[in-house]
Design an enzyme around this catalytic site. Structure first.
Site, mmCIF file in Angstrom:
data_model
loop_
_atom_site.group_PDB
_atom_site.id
_atom_site.type_symbol
_atom_site.label_atom_id
_atom_site.label_comp_id
_atom_site.label_asym_id
_atom_site.label_seq_id
_atom_site.Cartn_x
_atom_site.Cartn_y
_atom_site.Cartn_z
ATOM 1 C CB THR B 101 -0.920 0.008 1.224
ATOM 2 O OG1 THR B 101 -1.795 -1.104 1.134
ATOM 3 C CG2 THR B 101 -1.747 1.294 1.282
ATOM 4 C CE LYS B 176 -5.315 -1.250 1.885
ATOM 5 N NZ LYS B 176 -4.076 -1.996 2.098
ATOM 6 C CE LYS B 244 1.980 2.345 4.412
ATOM 7 N NZ LYS B 244 2.302 1.128 3.666
#
Lengths: 294, 294
Positions: B101, B176, B244
């Protein structure tokens, strides 16, 4: 063997939810008296066999069990606590059930006032919307004396599927607040995910295929995101009613000394939407707030 | 009739996710070369038949298909774009698949650099966690050239169940991000609902009975709220990794001129949690932030 005659029910609030719910009770054979502020909204129930009464007091005088599902806490307060209200006029031994989503503190007040007159009060808000009401598969969250809950459970079972006794007076309302709190921030996430997908050039429907069945999945993502993508902002659940619920929840959280940044952000966003003319949208109308900056 | 020999796969990143995923490819008979920054984490794969290589460059030199699933965008950038990186060393005609990701913008950069060397790159992040990886039922969201996607689909099918081509380079990462955006605000709602239920004196498990299957329902409410109630804050998904992802998502939203109050509130809350020592909790550790004010 003779069976005990069914209790007489007084039903106050025959809007979209109430008229479906009362209809199930009528169909099951309960004698039912109905009142609604706007009389015409009770016409269909009367044609199904309900008896019209012209005030909460006159409902209370004839009913063994009074059920209310009305608008705002101030309406609940007026219906129960005024001199012409339900409690002042209820029959001895009566059970009073408020199914409005309303204030936990008010539920406590009503239970205390009822108790002083040897009446039993339950707070029993629901979730499941108009469809859940029509199909008698509401979730019913109940607070109050457990003995009263046991006594009226067969009546709840005519209106709902997931009926849970949550604890003393106010617990039904607190449970419903927890429900609305989970929904509130969740709606920010759903709208932001759809807006993000669209603005980054993706096919939002295809994105839902990827994300709806995993860890991002939710009732709102499965049921409301597709409506957003189609441009359908019709109410299931009205923005103005959701703001009422979030206001109660945030007040309660505040009185417990809790900061809820998610709920606060959701409430602020919905209030902005209402100010801009969106109060009669369904909750998915929040999407309209997300316009790109110039 | 002779069948075409299986492509040689180079697999970079054999952490919790990667080692399960690479294991499925080995079991299906693919020749597989593996590299990981911490070599010991590749030991199990090597014992299952993988061949150890000591750098991304040496993986790239032997592989028809390179798969990466590593930590942070800076790690992805170093693995792909440096002079000793994958792109500079890949075999002609190779397909490069980043399943980390990571940043949509970086995915685009990688695709362009790959294209300049006649290589094909896909961005294909996943959801479904360690369990989804182990049971080969990940959701895989894919961006890049559709022809490359078609070619490696059989490989994706060994690792996942819900495999959706989302569009050109970057589209997998954008999808995502939409997934993480939906989760972020949703987690605020789940934690606030549980805290509210507990602090208002309810039995939180019984509240979940009332609210999990209705409009408040979500994967997080069904799977993480029960862990919160049990006091289990072990990672499924680490707070530090979630931060993140939210950082990337908020940067992307900002660059599109979009204000996301839900995502911003969630990111701020998780950053506060990390500052207070919670970065190695699972995402449900957000609950610990909700202490009542004095």
């Amino acid at each position: 063997m003779t069976s005990k005659p069914l209790s007489t029910i007084g039903f106050i609030g025959t809007g979209v939810m109430g008229s479906s719910m009362a209809g199930h009770l009528l169909k099951a054979g309960y004698p039912l008296h109905a009142y609604n502020r706007t009389q015409s909204k009770a016409d269909r129930l009367v044609s199904q066999g309900a008896i019209w009464k012209d005030s909460p007091a006159n409902i209370a005088k004839v009913a063994d069990i009074v059920i209310t599902i009305i608008g705002f806490p101030k309406d609940v307060e007026a219906a129960y606590l005024g001199p012409d209200g339900i409690i002042a006029n209820a029959k001895p031994g009566g059970i009073l059930i408020d199914m409005t989503t309303s204030s936990p503190k008010l539920a406590l007040q009503i239970a205390e006032a009822a108790s002083a007159r040897q009446l039993l009060a339950l707070d029993a808000p629901v979730s499941g919307g108009d469809l859940g009401a029509r199909e008698a598969r509401l979730s019913i969250m109940v607070g109050g004396e457990e003995a009263a809950f046991d006594q009226v459970k067969p009546i709840f079972e005519l209106m709902g599927k997931n009926i849970v006794y949550q604890g003393p007076a106010g617990s039904g309302q607190h449970t419903k607040m927890a429900n609305q709190i989970a929904i509130a921030s969740g709606m920010l996430g759903v709208c932001e995910a759809v807006v993000y997908a669209e603005r980054s050039g993706l096919d939002a429907t295809r994105v839902l295929e990827s994300i709806s069945s995993g860890a991002a999945g939710s009732w709102s993502l499965s049921n409301l995101a597709p409506r957003i993508i189609k441009g359908d902002f019709e109410p299931g659940f009205f923005v103005k009613h959701f703001i009422k619920d979030m206001t109660i929840a945030l007040q309660e959280a505040d009185s417990m000394g809790l900061d809820f940044p998610g709920l606060a952000a959701a409430k602020a966003a919905y209030e902005k939407l209402a100010t801009e003319g969106g109060e009669d949208f369904g909750t998915q109308g929040l999407y309209k707030l997300y316009q790109p900056r110039d």
